[in-house]
Design a protein around this motif. Sequence first.
Motif, mmCIF file in Angstrom:
data_model
loop_
_atom_site.group_PDB
_atom_site.id
_atom_site.type_symbol
_atom_site.label_atom_id
_atom_site.label_comp_id
_atom_site.label_asym_id
_atom_site.label_seq_id
_atom_site.Cartn_x
_atom_site.Cartn_y
_atom_site.Cartn_z
ATOM 1 N N GLN A 147 52.821 -38.748 -30.611
ATOM 2 C CA GLN A 147 51.405 -39.017 -30.325
ATOM 3 C C GLN A 147 51.369 -39.967 -29.140
ATOM 4 O OE1 GLN A 147 48.487 -39.784 -33.581
ATOM 5 N NE2 GLN A 147 48.226 -41.779 -32.568
ATOM 6 N N VAL A 165 48.986 -30.617 -24.608
ATOM 7 C CA VAL A 165 50.214 -30.285 -25.342
ATOM 8 C C VAL A 165 50.297 -28.767 -25.496
ATOM 9 C CG1 VAL A 165 50.287 -32.475 -26.605
ATOM 10 C CG2 VAL A 165 49.043 -30.509 -27.567
ATOM 11 N N SER A 256 45.298 -32.660 -26.915
ATOM 12 C CA SER A 256 45.991 -33.282 -28.045
ATOM 13 C C SER A 256 45.024 -34.110 -28.875
ATOM 14 C CB SER A 256 47.121 -34.183 -27.529
ATOM 15 O OG SER A 256 46.630 -35.167 -26.661
#
Length: 256
Positions: A147, A165, A256
């Motif tokens: 993350q 991502v 993301s």
Amino acid sequence: MSTIRNKSVLLAATATTALALALGACGSDGSGTRSSAPETGGGAQSASPTASAAGTTGTTGAAGSSSARKSSSGSGTKAGSGSKAGSGSGSAGGGGNATSDSYAYRHPCPAGQLSVSMTTPADAAGRRVIAVHNNGASACGLSYYPQVYLDGANAQGGKTVKPLVPGGLGGAPAYPVYAGRTAYAVIDLDPSGATTGTVSGIDELNVLADGDHMADADTRNFPLGSGALVLKPKLGLYRSTIADAVASMKTADTSS
């Protein structure tokens, strides 16, 4: 006198007849025994290969049983090896083997078991390589990618930028990282190479190795250095080599 002689002749004749009968009887028994012997012998000889073959398969005879036991024992050893291999597979399948993928899937990496670092490749100043090393004695699982977000270290409520991502993910429930091994993820801060239109005030990269299982307090902060350009950054999945991590980063296309 005549009567006595007649009796003697009669007795002699009777004895001779009895002897002849006795001899005849003996000859018949002996002949039967002798004739049956070759037949029995022949039968034994013809039965012998059968018995031998039976012995080979271990179905009859003491030698056959011994052979069968030996063969069975040999097969048992091999089967045992198979069982052992099967047990290994079973352990891995059941998550009991601390070096297996399945164990890693069932055991998320504790933050204290990992060391997280960041480096800048000499040939690509806009990229950063995130390395997550497993210091533990057993495998563990990470989320597909770390993350990550970028912001200003000294900004209060400033801008936050999240990278794209790879999309369409599926398959294994986690990325396994083995004891003593390192998982790599690469982020490109400015994939287009633009020098204008970049986000100002961004000088820090924040990394949480596993966003699915770790607390925000386990986030690591890394300075980007002065002059870092950030525009639509891309982040790849965890991979075992930096080259593979770069290739994954190039496929990033989802928020993301």
